[in-house]
Design a protein around this motif. Structure first.
Motif, PDB file in Angstrom:
ATOM      1  N   PHE A 168       2.172  -7.709   2.137  1.00  0.00           N
ATOM      2  CA  PHE A 168       0.927  -7.759   1.360  1.00  0.00           C
ATOM      3  C   PHE A 168       0.762  -6.601   0.375  1.00  0.00           C
ATOM      4  O   PHE A 168      -0.323  -6.415  -0.184  1.00  0.00           O
ATOM      5  N   GLY A 188      -3.160   1.620   6.097  1.00  0.00           N
ATOM      6  CA  GLY A 188      -3.542   1.391   7.491  1.00  0.00           C
ATOM      7  C   GLY A 188      -3.045   2.560   8.317  1.00  0.00           C
ATOM      8  O   GLY A 188      -1.866   2.911   8.274  1.00  0.00           O
ATOM      9  N   GLN A 198      -6.994   1.165  14.769  1.00  0.00           N
ATOM     10  CA  GLN A 198      -6.478   1.388  13.423  1.00  0.00           C
ATOM     11  C   GLN A 198      -7.636   1.565  12.468  1.00  0.00           C
ATOM     12  O   GLN A 198      -8.734   1.077  12.715  1.00  0.00           O
ATOM     13  N   PRO A 258       3.182  -3.859  11.444  1.00  0.00           N
ATOM     14  CA  PRO A 258       2.802  -4.084  10.082  1.00  0.00           C
ATOM     15  C   PRO A 258       3.153  -2.822   9.351  1.00  0.00           C
ATOM     16  O   PRO A 258       3.476  -2.824   8.193  1.00  0.00           O
TER      17      PRO A 258
HETATM   18  N1  DAH Z   1      -1.355  -3.242   8.712  1.00  0.00           N
HETATM   19  C1  DAH Z   1      -0.257  -2.292   8.690  1.00  0.00           C
HETATM   20  C2  DAH Z   1       0.087  -1.922  10.159  1.00  0.00           C
HETATM   21  O1  DAH Z   1      -0.537  -2.331  11.069  1.00  0.00           O
HETATM   22  C3  DAH Z   1      -0.543  -1.058   7.926  1.00  0.00           C
HETATM   23  C4  DAH Z   1      -0.821  -1.301   6.487  1.00  0.00           C
HETATM   24  C5  DAH Z   1       0.181  -1.288   5.565  1.00  0.00           C
HETATM   25  C6  DAH Z   1      -2.122  -1.507   6.077  1.00  0.00           C
HETATM   26  C7  DAH Z   1      -0.065  -1.493   4.230  1.00  0.00           C
HETATM   27  C8  DAH Z   1      -2.400  -1.711   4.727  1.00  0.00           C
HETATM   28  C9  DAH Z   1      -1.365  -1.703   3.812  1.00  0.00           C
HETATM   29  O2  DAH Z   1      -3.618  -1.928   4.273  1.00  0.00           O
HETATM   30  O3  DAH Z   1      -1.661  -1.923   2.518  1.00  0.00           O
HETATM   31  O4  DAH Z   1       0.983  -1.219  10.393  1.00  0.00           O
END
Ligand code: DAH
Length: 601
Positions: free
Chosen positions: A362, A405, A226, A509
């Motif tokens: 978040f 992300g 990622q 996420p």
């Molecule tokens: N961490 C999330 C995922 O793994 C993706 C993500 C969503 C990252 C929102 C971020 C965010 O920084 O603000 O799918």
């Protein structure tokens, strides 16, 4: 099985992608019921995150997370003397440990650093759209072990969140996991920005490997990559001024000035300039000129379904959201241009992209970006306006910021037309030799070796750990087992958590409540497909291509549920013999009996 949609690679023929609208409706309804978020004024240092709306969840659903009993004898003996070494660091082992040898072998491969590897090239392309010149620190974080606090707590994941369960996440011990997403580093990266802000950086990207126990098919692998990105702006610095009247006056003046600075930043973006008919750097013209149709039918925020945070004004968030969306669309334009040059997508049909409101613990408001690919919408990234509490904790309460992300494999599959996620781990020259920096390449299948499938049918144990067998004598569920440096060990006091109906999108996420097989099979309280996938992966390694539920029934007479899975074996590098597949399959069957407590049919 649980799917991270930004994390998993694209899978064009799956109905996983078709569940988005249902999920969205559910989450919209959930949001509508929820109260407004608690006040998160930048100056407010209270640790609480806004209350979690009920209903379906991104990065998992609402479910049970049973903790191993910390006081048991086996826990104490597991605590004695064992430790695991990951990335040259030692971690004491306890009963939470569930990382197989096969997974550990992937740690440290650092594909994103291997020149001319498609993941390296994709990382470079993303970094070129969010470069150091533009104020983004481009970071890597090779050690995949993070604390449970970093991976979940700091980001506001509730304690009972199914994404935390041992069916979804690899635990190194009670307090450490193999990160399930790069957002695990968000708090640290934001904290470091505090210093960097003075040096002119106001954002970052980070590329790393992430780990999830997940389904098996051509778009899922338990280790993938990622990239995280974020950008901040200063809203007010006047918090330190003690006189409240003076502080308010100065702060509102400052806020207006900073709003102007945000507008200037927005107007510097190549896509903004191109669309506004302004001059644009000729090097960027080709990408900006791509006829990209980003559909965005929903407002950037909605009090009921995708709210502003109380400490932000609508005007500020419109600017930040536009900056985020245009920056990301420009990245997509770069990807599509390269894919067009390689002949992967048509030059005549404009690529379709759409923004969907969503939910992350978040960010608020939050969105996903989807791309129309081979007749389905695929999620490419999740993003949003960072929760102010995160910035408060990071020591930059006076800032506002966006974050995203991205699933790197998924972008790489779009860029190069790579059809199977296992290929990214291949060391075969016929694969690696195809890609070169600066070249638009379409992946050429070097051979397609025959597949060989085997079915495995079994009776599922009931929720109490007994095989469902009507009037017959009940059997006890054998304990789940975990790998310890290759050997398998029974863990007698660890309850495998029951998956919840919505946990199949879980480790998402970035969302998704997609599932690869029947709900009831997935949600049977004493059987989780991820556990089966883990066994198959541990034994067959890269030789397994797909595990699919092909039959399911409940025998009224026997009062037992039967499931049948088809395991597709195929090597990407050679032809498998029937004998070797039989041998592997027999091991899988035996391990299923031992570890899952199923009765083979
Ligand atoms: N961490 C999330 C995922 O793994 C993706 C993500 C969503 C990252 C929102 C971020 C965010 O920084 O603000 O799918």
């Amino acid at each position: 099985m649980q799917l991270t949609r930004t994390g998993c690679a694209l899978r064009a023929t799956s109905r996983r992608w078709a569940t988005i609208s249902n999920r969205f409706l559910s989450f919209t309804a959930a949001r509508a019921q929820s109260n407004a978020a608690t006040d998160t004024n930048p100056a407010d240092t209270s640790p609480a995150y806004p209350p979690r709306p009920p209903g379906l969840y991104l990065y998992g659903g609402i479910g049970q997370f049973k903790q191993p009993n910390p006081g048991s004898e086996s826990q104490r003996s597991a605590d004695r003397g064992f430790s695991s070494t990951i990335d040259d660091k030692k971690y004491p082992k306890d009963l939470h440990y569930n990382v197989s040898k096969q997974i550990l072998e992937h740690v440290g491969r650092k594909l994103y650093l291997q020149p001319n590897h498609p993941l390296y090239l994709t990382r470079k392309l993303i970094e070129s759209a969010f470069s150091e010149d533009q104020g983004f620190n481009n970071r890597l974080e090779p050690n995949p072990v993070v604390t449970v606090k970093e991976n979940f707590d700091d980001l506001g994941f509730p304690a009972d969140h199914p994404g935390r369960s041992r069916t979804d996440t690899y635990y190194v011990n009670q307090d450490h996991v193999l990160r399930t997403h790069t957002s695990a580093h968000e708090l640290k990266l934001f904290s470091e920005l505090k210093e960097d802000l003075y040096a002119g950086s106001h954002g970052y990207t980070l590329c790393s490997d992430v780990f999830r126990r997940d389904s098996i098919d051509r778009s899922h692998y338990p280790v993938f990559h990622q990239m995280e990105g974020a950008r901040t702006w200063r809203l007010v610095t006047a918090n330190e001024i003690l006189d409240p009247n003076e502080r308010e006056a100065i702060a509102s003046h400052e806020r207006r000035l900073n709003l102007r600075a945000m507008k200037d930043d927005l107007e510097r973006l190549p896509l903004w300039r191109y669309r506004a008919g302004r001059d644009i750097d000729p090097k960027l013209h080709d990408q900006a000129a791509l006829d990209l149709k980003a559909e965005d039918p929903h407002p950037n925020f909605d009090p009921a379904t995708n709210p502003l945070q109380p400490s932000h004004t609508a005007e500020e968030i419109e600017l930040v959201a536009s900056h985020l969306k245009l920056s990301v669309e420009f990245l997509l334009a770069k990807v599509f241009r390269q894919a067009q040059r390689a002949g992967i997508i048509s030059r005549t049909e404009p690529p379709r992209v759409r923004w969907i409101p969503t939910y992350f613990p978040f960010t608020s408001p939050s969105w996903e970006l989807e791309v129309w690919w081979q007749d389905e919408w695929l999620e490419i990234l999740g993003c949003g306006i960072s929760q102010q509490q995160l910035l408060v904790k990071a020591g930059i309460p006076e800032s506002v910021g966006w974050a995203w992300g991205i699933g790197v494999e998924r972008l790489a599959m779009l860029l190069y037309g790579i059809p199977d996620i296992r290929l990214f781990w291949s060391q075969d020259r016929r694969f690696l030799g195809q890609f070169r920096e600066g070249e638009a390449t379409r992946f050429q299948e070097f051979s397609k070796y025959p597949e060989c499938y085997k079915d495995v049918a079994f009776w599922v144990p009931d929720a109490d750990g007994k095989v469902e067998n009507g009037g017959e004598e009940a059997e006890t569920l054998p304990p789940p087992t975990v790998g310890i440096e290759g050997e398998q060990r029974a863990v007698d006091s660890v309850a495998t958590p029951s998956p919840s109906p919505s946990s199949s999108g879980a480790a998402a996420p970035a969302g998704g409540h997609n599932r690869s097989s029947s709900d009831s099979a997935q949600h049977h309280p004493s059987f989780h497909e991820n556990d089966l996938a883990e066994i198959v992966r541990d034994i067959a390694g890269p030789l397994v291509e797909n595990v699919t539920l092909v039959d399911e029934f409940f025998s009224e007479k026997k009062r037992r549920r039967s499931l049948c899975y088809r395991i597709m074996y195929r090597s990407l590098e050679r032809t498998l013999t029937n004998e070797e597949v039989n041998e592997v399959h027999e091991k899988v069957r035996r391990r299923m009996e031992e570890q899952l407590g199923v009765e083979l049919r």
